[in-house]
Design a protein around this motif. Sequence first.
Motif, PDB file in Angstrom:
ATOM      1  N   UNK A  50       0.836  -1.202   0.000  1.00 10.71           N
ATOM      2  CA  UNK A  50       0.000   0.000   0.000  1.00 10.71           C
ATOM      3  C   UNK A  50       0.873   1.256   0.000  1.00 10.71           C
ATOM      4  N   UNK A  51       1.910   1.243   0.854  1.00  8.00           N
ATOM      5  CA  UNK A  51       2.832   2.388   0.896  1.00  8.00           C
ATOM      6  C   UNK A  51       3.523   2.537  -0.454  1.00  8.00           C
ATOM      7  N   UNK A  52       3.948   1.423  -1.011  1.00  6.32           N
ATOM      8  CA  UNK A  52       4.680   1.451  -2.275  1.00  6.32           C
ATOM      9  C   UNK A  52       3.839   2.041  -3.403  1.00  6.32           C
ATOM     10  N   UNK A  53       2.547   1.728  -3.425  1.00  4.37           N
ATOM     11  CA  UNK A  53       1.690   2.156  -4.533  1.00  4.37           C
ATOM     12  C   UNK A  53       1.031   3.513  -4.322  1.00  4.37           C
ATOM     13  N   UNK A  54       0.658   3.836  -3.092  1.00  2.00           N
ATOM     14  CA  UNK A  54      -0.219   4.976  -2.862  1.00  2.00           C
ATOM     15  C   UNK A  54       0.419   6.152  -2.111  1.00  2.00           C
ATOM     16  N   UNK A  55       1.537   5.933  -1.392  1.00  2.00           N
ATOM     17  CA  UNK A  55       2.075   7.019  -0.568  1.00  2.00           C
ATOM     18  C   UNK A  55       2.465   8.194  -1.448  1.00  2.00           C
ATOM     19  N   UNK A  56       2.212   9.431  -0.957  1.00  2.00           N
ATOM     20  CA  UNK A  56       2.338  10.629  -1.759  1.00  2.00           C
ATOM     21  C   UNK A  56       3.760  10.877  -2.250  1.00  2.00           C
ATOM     22  N   UNK A  57       4.769  10.490  -1.497  1.00  2.00           N
ATOM     23  CA  UNK A  57       6.171  10.673  -1.896  1.00  2.00           C
ATOM     24  C   UNK A  57       6.799   9.323  -2.225  1.00  2.00           C
ATOM     25  N   UNK A  58       7.891   9.400  -2.998  1.00  2.00           N
ATOM     26  CA  UNK A  58       8.622   8.165  -3.285  1.00  2.00           C
ATOM     27  C   UNK A  58       9.282   7.653  -2.008  1.00  2.00           C
ATOM     28  N   UNK A  59       9.127   6.354  -1.773  1.00  2.00           N
ATOM     29  CA  UNK A  59       9.682   5.736  -0.571  1.00  2.00           C
ATOM     30  C   UNK A  59      10.436   4.473  -0.959  1.00  2.00           C
ATOM     31  N   UNK A  60      11.595   4.290  -0.365  1.00  2.93           N
ATOM     32  CA  UNK A  60      12.365   3.059  -0.572  1.00  2.93           C
ATOM     33  C   UNK A  60      11.787   1.987   0.347  1.00  2.93           C
ATOM     34  N   UNK A  61      10.886   1.171  -0.204  1.00  2.00           N
ATOM     35  CA  UNK A  61      10.235   0.163   0.639  1.00  2.00           C
ATOM     36  C   UNK A  61      11.200  -0.923   1.090  1.00  2.00           C
ATOM     37  N   UNK A  62      12.318  -1.101   0.355  1.00  2.00           N
ATOM     38  CA  UNK A  62      13.320  -2.063   0.820  1.00  2.00           C
ATOM     39  C   UNK A  62      13.856  -1.660   2.178  1.00  2.00           C
ATOM     40  N   UNK A  63      14.094  -0.351   2.345  1.00  2.00           N
ATOM     41  CA  UNK A  63      14.619   0.118   3.637  1.00  2.00           C
ATOM     42  C   UNK A  63      13.561  -0.026   4.729  1.00  2.00           C
ATOM     43  N   UNK A  64      12.272   0.123   4.356  1.00  8.67           N
ATOM     44  CA  UNK A  64      11.202  -0.080   5.340  1.00  8.67           C
ATOM     45  C   UNK A  64      11.193  -1.523   5.819  1.00  8.67           C
ATOM     46  N   UNK A  65      11.380  -2.448   4.873  1.00  2.06           N
ATOM     47  CA  UNK A  65      11.416  -3.863   5.240  1.00  2.06           C
ATOM     48  C   UNK A  65      12.587  -4.143   6.181  1.00  2.06           C
ATOM     49  N   UNK A  66      13.753  -3.561   5.842  1.00  5.35           N
ATOM     50  CA  UNK A  66      14.934  -3.769   6.693  1.00  5.35           C
ATOM     51  C   UNK A  66      14.676  -3.266   8.108  1.00  5.35           C
ATOM     52  N   UNK A  67      14.091  -2.070   8.199  1.00  2.00           N
ATOM     53  CA  UNK A  67      13.801  -1.494   9.511  1.00  2.00           C
ATOM     54  C   UNK A  67      12.793  -2.355  10.264  1.00  2.00           C
TER      55      UNK A  67
END
Length: 532
Positions: A50-67
């Motif tokens: 959901x964050x990857x597709x819809x969040x207003x800014x570009x986000x590195x979801x790989x780093x979210x997974x790591x965290x």
Amino acid sequence: MKRWMKILLPLLLAVVFVTGILLGNLLDFQDSSLANSSSKRQKLNRLINYIDKEYVDDVNTDSIVDVTVNSILDNLDPHSVYISNKEYDFVQDNMRGDFVGIGISFYNIKDTIAVIRTLSKGPGEQAGLEAGDRILYADAIPLFGNSMTNDSLTKILKGPANSKVNLKVKRFGENNLLDFEINRDVVPLISVDTGYMVNDTLGYIKINRFAESTYEEFKLKMREFATPQLNSVVLDLRNNGGGFLKQATTILDEFIADGKLLLFTKNKNGDINETYSTNLGDYEDKKLYVLIDEKSASASEIVAGAIQDNDRGTIIGRRSFGKGLVQREMNLGDGSAVRLTVARYYTPTGRSIQRPYENGNSDAYYSDYMERYTNGELLSKDSINVDDALKYKTPEGKIVYGGGGIIPDIFVPRDASQAIQDIQFMYEGGVMDRFIFDLLDEKRKFYNSLSKDDFLARTLITEEVVKKFTRYLGDFNMNYNFGSTSLILEKYLKATIAKQLFDIDLAEKIAHENDPYITKVLNLSSKEKLKE
């Protein structure tokens, strides 16, 4: 300088040691699939998607997974760890005990690769590279200039096994560049640092971690230096953060008679798995001294605990770290992995080596460890807190304690002199290495011409060299007056020269002169001879 070192030294030691612990966790590699789905896992997947597709800014979801993974593990125990795909190859090389390359240590000096030394029997040594050589080109690629980092240099010099690399080298005294064709090969990452005869009957061997190749290295090194008169062995596990359990127990088997319990593990279901010694062992009749300190952990503690609980030898030093959790590695499918705690280790008498921890709070866990540097435990055995409820007896009636770490039979205090601690840190931490390289470079032809006997007989560390080193430290805002510790400094500077000119065995033999641990062993050995 003293104030700087006093503040920074414990912190640097902690960083180096914790890194060693993470690399040296007791490993029980049994790949396990995490593909099974559940509603909880699906919830996490939905959130990330959901964050990857819809969040207003570009986000590195790989780093979210790591965290996210790290946050989960932080709530378990201090030794369950996540290894990202970027770190995985480095960790695997370290634990495997080798990599493919040309086998040199180097500095990047004035934007040029300078060979510090070639690794013994490595491709570089066999091809004829020498300390002090400047490598200017590899397969016509210039290796000099500001754009070259150590990482990029390493990638160029590494490559598939048996592949060739053509080097152009500048050597002092030679007018033209020298050409070398080198076959890349497997280069060992040594886990057995050194081995030598202390005297006619006492052998010394130092293991820095338990990698896949450690037992083989151990046997080879023992064959290299052991004499027919050998009757006692010093096994130095100081600063050893652990590693593969199998390597540790195989080395244990060399010293302990057939059919003795070495350790056992217990998982969450109460299942017990025991490990016993076999009838294989070349050193079961040798007297044994095991050296440990506050940075000896996991597999090192298994060795020390088994020796102590079987009344096999004498443990000398300070209380070990206290890491007795078993990790199993599980691949996560993208090149990363988790090492999850799945059981606990126990010594033959039933002691748990693991120090207490609260819900995986690693900050509190390592802060508790760091208190040893201030609460007196490293200076006096009486300052070690023991729990009488965790008292055990060995077969011969010796009292030993559980509750975290191995308490030695013979205590050796940490040197109370801050100046001596600083000098030892400069030697072990590599502060002296670059200074000595530059010193040798000034008269490279002279130093390279020295035999070991000439080197040992000469006074190479003069008062002027000590002054130069003092000025060298001053260039980095480390102002220091060595004063009464100058002789100790001279010893370690000469050991650093030995390491770069010859080998680590000679360097450590010099560095161990008047080592309080070795002195304690020699005193004990002399008393035992008088009793015989």
